[in-house]
Structure formats: C-alpha cells, structure tokens
Design an enzyme around this catalytic site. Sequence first.
Site, PDB file in Angstrom:
ATOM      1  N   LYS A 102      66.310  63.816  51.911  1.00  0.00           N
ATOM      2  CA  LYS A 102      65.021  63.571  51.319  1.00  0.00           C
ATOM      3  C   LYS A 102      64.079  64.775  51.615  1.00  0.00           C
ATOM      4  CE  LYS A 102      65.108  58.522  51.405  1.00  0.00           C
ATOM      5  NZ  LYS A 102      65.113  58.349  50.096  1.00  0.00           N
ATOM      6  N   ARG A 151      73.021  50.499  47.878  1.00  0.00           N
ATOM      7  CA  ARG A 151      73.867  49.898  46.985  1.00  0.00           C
ATOM      8  C   ARG A 151      75.400  49.895  47.513  1.00  0.00           C
ATOM      9  NH1 ARG A 151      72.015  53.638  42.261  1.00  0.00           N
ATOM     10  NH2 ARG A 151      69.998  53.471  43.360  1.00  0.00           N
TER      11      ARG A 151
HETATM   12  N1  BES Z   1      65.502  53.712  50.717  1.00  0.00           N
HETATM   13  C1  BES Z   1      65.590  54.525  49.587  1.00  0.00           C
HETATM   14  C2  BES Z   1      64.402  53.705  48.353  1.00  0.00           C
HETATM   15  C3  BES Z   1      63.035  53.786  48.813  1.00  0.00           C
HETATM   16  C4  BES Z   1      62.396  54.703  48.633  1.00  0.00           C
HETATM   17  C5  BES Z   1      62.261  52.870  49.240  1.00  0.00           C
HETATM   18  C6  BES Z   1      60.871  54.839  48.736  1.00  0.00           C
HETATM   19  C7  BES Z   1      60.913  52.668  49.415  1.00  0.00           C
HETATM   20  C8  BES Z   1      60.384  54.001  49.074  1.00  0.00           C
HETATM   21  C9  BES Z   1      66.820  54.266  48.649  1.00  0.00           C
HETATM   22  O1  BES Z   1      68.082  54.459  49.591  1.00  0.00           O
HETATM   23  C10 BES Z   1      66.757  55.651  47.963  1.00  0.00           C
HETATM   24  O2  BES Z   1      66.629  56.675  48.369  1.00  0.00           O
HETATM   25  N2  BES Z   1      67.011  55.316  46.592  1.00  0.00           N
HETATM   26  C11 BES Z   1      66.922  56.655  45.568  1.00  0.00           C
HETATM   27  C12 BES Z   1      68.060  56.386  44.706  1.00  0.00           C
HETATM   28  C13 BES Z   1      68.312  57.646  43.830  1.00  0.00           C
HETATM   29  C14 BES Z   1      68.972  58.809  44.655  1.00  0.00           C
HETATM   30  C15 BES Z   1      69.251  57.014  42.686  1.00  0.00           C
HETATM   31  C16 BES Z   1      65.498  56.674  45.049  1.00  0.00           C
HETATM   32  O3  BES Z   1      64.994  55.694  44.844  1.00  0.00           O
HETATM   33  O4  BES Z   1      65.193  57.683  45.057  1.00  0.00           O
HETATM   34 ZN    ZN Z   2      68.471  56.480  50.292  1.00  0.00          ZN
END
Ligand code: BES
Ligand code: ZN
Length: 498
Positions: free
Chosen positions: A269, A343
Amino acid sequence: MEMTVSVNDNINGTLIIPMVEGTESIPDDCERGLPQSMKAQINKVLNDGDFKAKAKTTLSLVGGEDGKIILAGLGKGDSITVHDFRKAGAAVYGSIKKIHGNDFTVRFIDAGVAHMAAFAEGMMLRDYSYDNYKMKDDEEEDKATKQIRLACSEKEAGDLTSLVEKYQGVAKGVHLSRDLGNCPPNDMYPEEFADRAWEWAKQYDNVEVTIINYDQAIKAGMGGLVAVGKGSSRKPCMIIFEMNKDVKGKCPVLVGKGITFDTGGISLKPGAGMDEMKYDMGGSATVFGTMEALAQTGHKGKVVGITCMAENMPAANATRPGDVIKGLSGKTIEILNTDAEGRLVLSDGLWKAGEFNPEYIIDFATLTGACVVALGHEATGLWSNNDEFRTRIHDAGNAVDELAWPMPLLPAFEKEMTDSKIADTRNLGAGRYGGANTAAAFLKQFVPNVDYDKDGEQITWAHMDIAGTYWGAKSNTMVKNGATGVHVRTMHHLITQG
Ligand code: BES
Ligand code: ZN
Ligand code: ZN
C-alpha cells in the site's frame, strides 16, 4: 461509571435534564427536590432563549450556590425517537468531563422507559477512552468512578432497571471490540488476539474457545489464511468461539476478518494513512465483542464465532501476485493482488462455518476501500444470498441506529471473479469498478451448501463490509475517536430479538 435507578426525589450532585426543543420552563412534575434558585436559573435560561435544546447540544450551569445543572437537548419534540435520546445521553457524557464532581442525577420530563433507557445507553456507550498507552494524570478526582442516578417513578423502576442492566452488558461488548481495534499493531497480532479470547472465555461456564494455530491451519488445508499470514513473523491462526455448545439445533455463525495489520503485502500500500490498517481486524473484533455482549446478557441460545487472524506483510517468504493457492473448500484461487487479502482469510472461515450447523452465516470485514467510496462513513455495505434475511439485518441495524445498506449480489460480479485463466477463481476483479460488489461475489463462492451437500441449497449468508464504519465515522456521537465497535449492538439485537 456506575449507574443506578432511583425512585426518591433527592438530587445527588449535578442535575441533568434532557429536554425537547422549545421547552419554555421546567414542568411541575420535574421540580421535586429542586431548590427554588435552581429552578429560577433554568427557567431564565430557557426564557431568554439561551438554550434551545437542539439535538446533541448541552448547556452546563455551574457556579450557582445550590448545585450544578446540565441541560441536554433532544431536538424537535414531535419526531423524537429512542435514537435521539441515546445521542443526547452520549453528548451529555461527552461534556461531563469538564464538570468537577462525580455524582450526577438524571431527571427526565415525560419520557417513556424505553427513551430513558436509551439515554442511559448513550451515556454508557460514550463512557470510553483508550488511554492504556498514556501517562496517567494525577488528578485523583477524575479517576474516581462517576455515579449516575436515573430518577424515575416506582412504576417505571423495574423495567428501567432491567433495560439498564441489558445495555450495560451490551456496552461491555462494544467496548471490548473498541479496545481490540484501538490496540496498536505491535501489541495486537494474531496470537495476542487468540490469547485474549482464551483468557476471556475462562470467566464463563458456557463459552469455549478453540485456537487453530499456524501448524494446524497448514495441516487442515487453510490455504487462504496461510497465504496471507505466512510472510509475517507473527503467524496466522483461526479462533472458534462456541457459546452454549450443547444446545441442540441450528445456530447463528459469525465470521470475522482479522488482519491485525494490512501493509498490502507484496502489493504494498502507499504510505499515507497506512497506520489505519491496524483497524483491519475490525471484523474479528465485532465477532468477539458480540460474544461478550451475549455472554454478559446471559444469552441462552447456541452461537458460534470464527475469527480469521493474520498479519499481511511483505517478506521473502510472502505470497506473490501470480501465486495460485488452494483453500479449505478445495477451490483454487489465483492471487492477482496480495492486498485483496481479507477475502482469502474469509474464504477459509466461511467454509469452516459450515461445520457448525448454521442457521445463517454473517461475515464482518473491513474489506474494501470501494465500499467507503460507495457509502462513506455513514453505512455498512450489506450483501446477502437471501433477500428476506438481508432485510432482517437491515431492520436490526435500524433498530439500534447502526445503518447497514443493501448492496447487490449479481451473477455478473461472480462471473468476473471466476474468470481466471489458470485457477477456479481469482482474488481481483477485472477492473476498478464495483470493487465492493466483486469482493462480495468472491466470498459467496466459499459459502457452503447445507451439510456440504454438493447438490444442496446454499446456507443463508450475509456479508457486511465495515471498511467505512469500523473507524473514522465522525458523525457517530457514541464515539469520540478510534474504533467504533459498530454492529455489536446490531448483532445482539438480531440474535436476541430479531
Ligand atoms: N483492508 C483493505 C480495505 C480498506 C481500505 C479498508 C481502506 C478501509 C479503508 C483491504 O484489504 C484492501 O486493501 N482492499 C483493496 C482491494 C483491492 C486490491 C481489490 C482495496 O480496497 O483497495
Ligand atoms: Zn488489503
Ligand atoms: Zn485488508
């Protein structure tokens, strides 16, 4: 805080009076034990229009000789609900810190028992701070427990007392969820969460906690959980909470995403705001908190909770984008982005849930940024394979003022998630759009059929994406900052009354 229900007319400490917008003077039946000077002071403030009793506002009258008063605004009189009372209670509790003294008496004007109890609930919910890591302040008085007396009639006392006791139990569950969520990620890792669950269970005869550790998870074939957690020195685990295990028949099974820190893994990230990913175990905290709320309130039915704990780290031995794994269900998953890890752990948790004869399965997860884009911080995303069940959860949320908004589970999204060239499924949608829906569609593939019967019916299931509601909801009066503990109350309501 200690809360008691009292039928006598004495005013102990600061007097709190919740009132509707437009109240012009203190009514006669609220005057008992109220010194003339205080009554005059309140009536002057109201007459002069210095306090309008708008929702969530408070006015503290201190410095008078006969005592201190807090006026609490409930908002417009004709449309007032229990939610307004709860919010007013929370707002009052938020302002109490500024007042010296630890005794308070709440006296209501013509409020029903449900409304009085909701006000009390708001106070209890707001009675929370996470200061384990701060040097303690040395003002002795502030450390003393606040004593809150709720004044009511003899007729009301019995019902009010039992509602207050119930809300005290539920608030403990909410606060436990918040404690788990607020804990910094160097101290909150999968095995720590497991230890806390283990220690917690010791206080109840009717709860059992089983921990499936890393080696056992590998042996059992929990490929999703293992793939996410193996790159961290804090190894993953799954925790099973069983309440009233010996009760016969089907039961609710709650499953939680428990990523104690989500760096994104190899699909790292960006740095800004990454600290917030300590809350990525919010789903598992919801499950644990609900178990506490149910245990505290003496729930007699069987309930199972499953939390899927892992830390998502980049490392030499971390999962790569492109890896193909096989989880508990036997389906293979092409991992195209290691940041779509929630997931993966849930795929094993959902499949495992089938072992507990579920009446229904509900999963909680801070799953997608896309859900925050769609609903902001105001509502949780809610998907289900059963329209009636989705409505039941929506209604339970409304009953406790925790909004869960219906979202679509469409075959087209499912198709998008099965379109892998080399595996049964993929963990990433084809594009950016509808990211919360493709995530839900991915999860659906791992919800087992009743008795794992290949040709049978799929177990009733709902998915709740709490990415926008587990923290950062500034409009949530029950919470000053940090983790919200959202949906412990919804689940308690659904399971005990819904
Ligand atoms: N934990 C994150 C989702 C998230 C992001 C929660 C911001 C709260 C605030 C999750 O694991 C994630 O990173 N999801 C990605 C999925 C994508 C790679 C398909 C996302 O939401 O960008
Ligand atoms: Zn994630
Ligand atoms: Zn995550």
